[in-house]
Design a protein around this motif. Sequence first.
Motif, PDB file in Angstrom:
ATOM      1  N   LEU A  12       0.826  -1.218   0.000  1.00 39.69           N
ATOM      2  CA  LEU A  12       0.000   0.000   0.000  1.00 39.69           C
ATOM      3  C   LEU A  12       0.858   1.265   0.000  1.00 39.69           C
ATOM      4  O   LEU A  12       0.537   2.258  -0.647  1.00 39.69           O
ATOM      5  N   PHE A  13       1.988   1.220   0.729  1.00 42.27           N
ATOM      6  CA  PHE A  13       2.830   2.421   0.839  1.00 42.27           C
ATOM      7  C   PHE A  13       3.475   2.792  -0.492  1.00 42.27           C
ATOM      8  O   PHE A  13       3.740   3.970  -0.757  1.00 42.27           O
ATOM      9  N   LEU A  14       3.756   1.788  -1.297  1.00 44.05           N
ATOM     10  CA  LEU A  14       4.367   2.052  -2.605  1.00 44.05           C
ATOM     11  C   LEU A  14       3.297   2.359  -3.657  1.00 44.05           C
ATOM     12  O   LEU A  14       3.544   3.109  -4.607  1.00 44.05           O
ATOM     13  N   ASP A  15       2.139   1.777  -3.474  1.00 43.52           N
ATOM     14  CA  ASP A  15       1.058   1.984  -4.451  1.00 43.52           C
ATOM     15  C   ASP A  15       0.464   3.388  -4.355  1.00 43.52           C
ATOM     16  O   ASP A  15      -0.105   3.893  -5.312  1.00 43.52           O
ATOM     17  N   ARG A  16       0.577   4.015  -3.186  1.00 42.27           N
ATOM     18  CA  ARG A  16       0.092   5.397  -3.067  1.00 42.27           C
ATOM     19  C   ARG A  16       1.066   6.330  -3.764  1.00 42.27           C
ATOM     20  O   ARG A  16       2.248   6.299  -3.508  1.00 42.27           O
ATOM     21  N   TRP A  17       0.575   7.090  -4.684  1.00 39.82           N
ATOM     22  CA  TRP A  17       1.412   8.128  -5.278  1.00 39.82           C
ATOM     23  C   TRP A  17       0.515   9.277  -5.715  1.00 39.82           C
ATOM     24  O   TRP A  17      -0.689   9.251  -5.456  1.00 39.82           O
ATOM     25  N   SER A  18       1.115  10.284  -6.307  1.00 45.77           N
ATOM     26  CA  SER A  18       0.402  11.532  -6.588  1.00 45.77           C
ATOM     27  C   SER A  18       0.291  11.794  -8.087  1.00 45.77           C
ATOM     28  O   SER A  18       1.065  12.561  -8.653  1.00 45.77           O
ATOM     29  N   PRO A  19      -0.675  11.150  -8.730  1.00 50.13           N
ATOM     30  CA  PRO A  19      -0.868  11.406 -10.158  1.00 50.13           C
ATOM     31  C   PRO A  19      -1.524  12.767 -10.392  1.00 50.13           C
ATOM     32  O   PRO A  19      -2.095  13.350  -9.465  1.00 50.13           O
ATOM     33  N   ARG A  20      -1.425  13.242 -11.620  1.00 43.74           N
ATOM     34  CA  ARG A  20      -2.156  14.467 -11.989  1.00 43.74           C
ATOM     35  C   ARG A  20      -3.234  14.173 -13.029  1.00 43.74           C
ATOM     36  O   ARG A  20      -4.089  15.010 -13.267  1.00 43.74           O
ATOM     37  N   ALA A  21      -3.156  12.994 -13.635  1.00 40.11           N
ATOM     38  CA  ALA A  21      -4.188  12.624 -14.609  1.00 40.11           C
ATOM     39  C   ALA A  21      -5.285  11.846 -13.896  1.00 40.11           C
ATOM     40  O   ALA A  21      -5.079  10.702 -13.475  1.00 40.11           O
ATOM     41  N   PHE A  22      -6.426  12.484 -13.742  1.00 41.59           N
ATOM     42  CA  PHE A  22      -7.600  11.812 -13.154  1.00 41.59           C
ATOM     43  C   PHE A  22      -8.650  11.628 -14.247  1.00 41.59           C
ATOM     44  O   PHE A  22      -8.611  12.301 -15.285  1.00 41.59           O
ATOM     45  N   LEU A 118      -6.238   9.288   5.121  1.00 41.25           N
ATOM     46  CA  LEU A 118      -7.194   9.445   4.014  1.00 41.25           C
ATOM     47  C   LEU A 118      -6.569   9.013   2.693  1.00 41.25           C
ATOM     48  O   LEU A 118      -7.177   8.288   1.896  1.00 41.25           O
ATOM     49  N   ALA A 119      -5.319   9.430   2.487  1.00 46.61           N
ATOM     50  CA  ALA A 119      -4.649   9.127   1.215  1.00 46.61           C
ATOM     51  C   ALA A 119      -4.439   7.616   1.053  1.00 46.61           C
ATOM     52  O   ALA A 119      -4.637   7.062  -0.039  1.00 46.61           O
ATOM     53  N   LEU A 120      -4.046   6.956   2.122  1.00 50.75           N
ATOM     54  CA  LEU A 120      -3.806   5.507   2.031  1.00 50.75           C
ATOM     55  C   LEU A 120      -5.116   4.749   1.826  1.00 50.75           C
ATOM     56  O   LEU A 120      -5.182   3.784   1.064  1.00 50.75           O
ATOM     57  N   GLN A 121      -6.175   5.208   2.485  1.00 45.94           N
ATOM     58  CA  GLN A 121      -7.483   4.587   2.277  1.00 45.94           C
ATOM     59  C   GLN A 121      -7.929   4.782   0.823  1.00 45.94           C
ATOM     60  O   GLN A 121      -8.475   3.861   0.204  1.00 45.94           O
ATOM     61  N   ALA A 122      -7.657   5.953   0.289  1.00 43.64           N
ATOM     62  CA  ALA A 122      -8.010   6.224  -1.114  1.00 43.64           C
ATOM     63  C   ALA A 122      -7.307   5.221  -2.033  1.00 43.64           C
ATOM     64  O   ALA A 122      -7.926   4.638  -2.928  1.00 43.64           O
ATOM     65  N   THR A 123      -6.019   5.027  -1.799  1.00 42.63           N
ATOM     66  CA  THR A 123      -5.270   4.077  -2.629  1.00 42.63           C
ATOM     67  C   THR A 123      -5.871   2.678  -2.511  1.00 42.63           C
ATOM     68  O   THR A 123      -6.066   1.984  -3.513  1.00 42.63           O
ATOM     69  N   ARG A 124      -6.168   2.289  -1.296  1.00 38.45           N
ATOM     70  CA  ARG A 124      -6.746   0.965  -1.042  1.00 38.45           C
ATOM     71  C   ARG A 124      -8.042   0.763  -1.832  1.00 38.45           C
ATOM     72  O   ARG A 124      -8.374  -0.339  -2.249  1.00 38.45           O
ATOM     73  N   MET A 125      -8.778   1.863  -2.065  1.00 35.69           N
ATOM     74  CA  MET A 125     -10.082   1.779  -2.737  1.00 35.69           C
ATOM     75  C   MET A 125      -9.996   2.034  -4.243  1.00 35.69           C
ATOM     76  O   MET A 125     -11.022   2.171  -4.911  1.00 35.69           O
ATOM     77  N   GLY A 126      -8.761   2.126  -4.763  1.00 34.03           N
ATOM     78  CA  GLY A 126      -8.611   2.321  -6.200  1.00 34.03           C
ATOM     79  C   GLY A 126      -8.595   3.772  -6.637  1.00 34.03           C
ATOM     80  O   GLY A 126      -8.650   4.080  -7.831  1.00 34.03           O
ATOM     81  N   TYR A 127      -8.487   4.674  -5.663  1.00 37.41           N
ATOM     82  CA  TYR A 127      -8.332   6.106  -5.958  1.00 37.41           C
ATOM     83  C   TYR A 127      -6.891   6.492  -5.667  1.00 37.41           C
ATOM     84  O   TYR A 127      -6.110   5.707  -5.138  1.00 37.41           O
ATOM     85  N   GLN A 128      -6.537   7.754  -5.965  1.00 44.39           N
ATOM     86  CA  GLN A 128      -5.303   8.345  -5.460  1.00 44.39           C
ATOM     87  C   GLN A 128      -5.634   9.739  -4.952  1.00 44.39           C
ATOM     88  O   GLN A 128      -6.536  10.404  -5.486  1.00 44.39           O
ATOM     89  N   ALA A 129      -4.929  10.145  -3.903  1.00 46.76           N
ATOM     90  CA  ALA A 129      -5.110  11.484  -3.337  1.00 46.76           C
ATOM     91  C   ALA A 129      -3.810  12.253  -3.548  1.00 46.76           C
ATOM     92  O   ALA A 129      -2.753  11.785  -3.136  1.00 46.76           O
ATOM     93  N   HIS A 130      -3.887  13.384  -4.201  1.00 46.46           N
ATOM     94  CA  HIS A 130      -2.698  14.186  -4.508  1.00 46.46           C
ATOM     95  C   HIS A 130      -2.710  15.444  -3.631  1.00 46.46           C
ATOM     96  O   HIS A 130      -3.574  16.304  -3.785  1.00 46.46           O
ATOM     97  N   GLY A 131      -1.761  15.525  -2.703  1.00 44.47           N
ATOM     98  CA  GLY A 131      -1.665  16.675  -1.808  1.00 44.47           C
ATOM     99  C   GLY A 131      -1.220  17.922  -2.551  1.00 44.47           C
ATOM    100  O   GLY A 131      -0.487  17.840  -3.550  1.00 44.47           O
TER     101      GLY A 131
END
Length: 195
Positions: A12-22, A118-131
């Motif tokens: 999960l820690f590696l799968d979370r990242w900050s994309p700009r293309a949504f 919040l960001a890690l939960q987003a990744t877990r659910m197939g989203y990404q959160a970009h700070g």
Amino acid sequence: MPRQADHPIDPLFLDRWSPRAFDGSEMPEADLLALFEAARWAPSAFNSQPWRFLYARRGESDWERFLGLLIPWNQAWARSASVLIYILSDTLPMTGKAGEPATSHTHSYDAGAAWVSLALQATRMGYQAHGMSGVDFDRVREELGVPERFRVEAAAAVGRIGDPAALPEKLRAREVPSGRKPMEEFAFEGGWPGD
Ligand SMILES: Cc1cc2nc3c(=O)[nH]c(=O)nc-3n(C[C@H](O)[C@H](O)[C@H](O)COP(=O)(O)O)c2cc1C
């Protein structure tokens, strides 16, 4: 290429990242509530829970107002996200001896813990959160009616990853997960390292 950890950790820690293309889709309310639920369980000093979230959902009347409070650079890509969130912290989340509101040394730190939950939960659910700190902080306070005692910390754009080809040229090239400093540069046993 997937990111590589030097030591074994939960993917999960590696799968979370900050994309700009949504992908420009709307987020179901149940998913949004799950993100805030994850934030809700973050640890904080004295369980003071100083985080606050102001949010706008794509397709709702607040969306353009929230988008317009980001710097133009962030607006350029965050407009295709599903949810925009401003993260605040209560600078006076404690109660003093006479019952008065009192500060907490860690109000910002605790809000950061909630944001990353919040960001890690987003990744877990197939989203990404970009700070984002590219925010017009004064206008957020003014236009979203943030009381004086709350600090506007940062923002986040949350959504499902979209097609990078839709991004402006200068952003497209950056659409890859980043690396990290080696651990020797930030974790020191026994005190601050000497020369
Ligand atoms: C508090 C904070 C502020 C950030 N501000 C911005 C921003 O204004 N614009 C942007 O494009 N990215 C922003 N980022 C994204 C970072 O550049 C990104 O998290 C960092 O490069 C690490 O990459 P990763 O999240 O993909 O692992 C921000 C991230 C955080 C946590």
